[in-house]
Design a protein around this motif. Structure first.
Motif, PDB file in Angstrom:
ATOM      1  N   HIS A   1     -35.794 -56.164  80.626  1.00 24.50           N
ATOM      2  CA  HIS A   1     -34.992 -55.460  79.625  1.00 24.50           C
ATOM      3  C   HIS A   1     -34.283 -54.272  80.266  1.00 24.50           C
ATOM      4  O   HIS A   1     -33.111 -54.016  80.002  1.00 24.50           O
ATOM      5  N   SER A   2     -34.966 -53.541  81.140  1.00 20.97           N
ATOM      6  CA  SER A   2     -34.367 -52.360  81.747  1.00 20.97           C
ATOM      7  C   SER A   2     -33.173 -52.748  82.620  1.00 20.97           C
ATOM      8  O   SER A   2     -32.174 -52.045  82.653  1.00 20.97           O
ATOM      9  N   PHE A   3     -33.271 -53.858  83.329  1.00 23.87           N
ATOM     10  CA  PHE A   3     -32.163 -54.270  84.197  1.00 23.87           C
ATOM     11  C   PHE A   3     -31.003 -54.849  83.394  1.00 23.87           C
ATOM     12  O   PHE A   3     -29.859 -54.783  83.803  1.00 23.87           O
ATOM     13  N   ARG A   4     -31.296 -55.417  82.215  1.00 21.23           N
ATOM     14  CA  ARG A   4     -30.210 -55.927  81.359  1.00 21.23           C
ATOM     15  C   ARG A   4     -29.417 -54.784  80.738  1.00 21.23           C
ATOM     16  O   ARG A   4     -28.220 -54.902  80.532  1.00 21.23           O
ATOM     17  N   THR A   5     -30.104 -53.676  80.426  1.00 20.54           N
ATOM     18  CA  THR A   5     -29.432 -52.603  79.685  1.00 20.54           C
ATOM     19  C   THR A   5     -28.989 -51.452  80.575  1.00 20.54           C
ATOM     20  O   THR A   5     -28.458 -50.475  80.083  1.00 20.54           O
ATOM     21  N   GLY A   6     -29.216 -51.544  81.865  1.00 22.44           N
ATOM     22  CA  GLY A   6     -28.764 -50.500  82.769  1.00 22.44           C
ATOM     23  C   GLY A   6     -29.849 -50.081  83.724  1.00 22.44           C
ATOM     24  O   GLY A   6     -30.946 -50.594  83.703  1.00 22.44           O
ATOM     25  N   SER A   7     -29.539 -49.087  84.564  1.00 22.79           N
ATOM     26  CA  SER A   7     -30.486 -48.700  85.609  1.00 22.79           C
ATOM     27  C   SER A   7     -30.742 -47.209  85.654  1.00 22.79           C
ATOM     28  O   SER A   7     -31.182 -46.694  86.666  1.00 22.79           O
ATOM     29  N   SER A   8     -30.462 -46.485  84.581  1.00 22.37           N
ATOM     30  CA  SER A   8     -30.628 -45.038  84.618  1.00 22.37           C
ATOM     31  C   SER A   8     -32.087 -44.658  84.582  1.00 22.37           C
ATOM     32  O   SER A   8     -32.929 -45.436  84.197  1.00 22.37           O
TER      33      SER A   8
END
Length: 198
Positions: free
Chosen positions: A191-198
């Motif tokens: 989920h974190s990699f789908r929605t960004g990397s901040s």
């Protein structure tokens, strides 16, 4: 500052703390506020510049942790938690309330944290994973994993929510539930990699 001064400060904002806790942790609000008092009573209050803000931040963090932890414990069959699952006769109404609380907690996480901060916070606070394992899952150093979790706690204690996408909300709930059910943190990491990397 004396104990009486600390008690006076606490009682002065207790109603506000209950409102915060009820909004996130529902029927567990009284327990959360009691935990906040214990934290406050054990804090060196001479270094606290703003008691109401400190207590509000503490209550917010404790409420989020309690909500996500309770849900994960009831859902997780293996791995991330000892066997402490919902019993077959558990009250369905209580389960609905718990699900509503979880939705509120996830919305707050989405509105205040970046994707990797959310994952680091949930894996640490809800699933008690060691920082080394969180670092490996996110592809960062252990120090960076600690920093992400620390930053998440700080941001959760501040105001300024951003708009939450219903799709992102549903996806985070799904990922969290999957980790709770299977004991495999891969869903949250994905989920974190789908929605960004901040």
């Amino acid at each position: 500052m004396t104990i009486d001064d600390g008690l006076h400060d606490f009682l002065g904002v207790r109603d506000r703390l209950l409102r915060i806790a009820r909004g996130i942790a529902g029927p567990d609000a009284e327990d959360v506020v009691q935990d906040a008092w214990l934290r406050w009573n054990g804090t060196d209050r001479t270094v606290v510049r703003d008691a109401p803000a400190f207590l509000s931040r503490t209550t917010t963090r404790l409420s989020l942790t309690r909500t996500t932890t309770a849900y994960a414990r009831h859902q997780s069959p293996v791995g991330l938690w000892p066997a402490e699952r919902a019993q077959p006769g558990e009250d369905p109404a209580a389960m609905v309330v718990e699900a509503d609380q979880l939705r509120g907690a996830m919305a707050l996480l989405l509105s205040r944290l970046g994707p990797r901060e959310r994952v680091a916070f949930l894996l640490r606070e809800a699933f008690a994973l060691p920082y080394r394992q969180i670092a490996g899952l996110l592809g960062v150093t252990e120090a960076h994993a600690r920093q992400l979790t620390r930053r998440a706690r700080t941001r959760l204690e501040t105001s300024g929510d951003s708009r939450v996408s219903s799709v992102d909300h549903r996806d985070l709930l799904t990922a969290f539930t999957e980790v709770s059910r299977t004991g495999d943190p891969a869903a949250l990491v994905s989920h974190s990699f789908r929605t960004g990397s901040s």
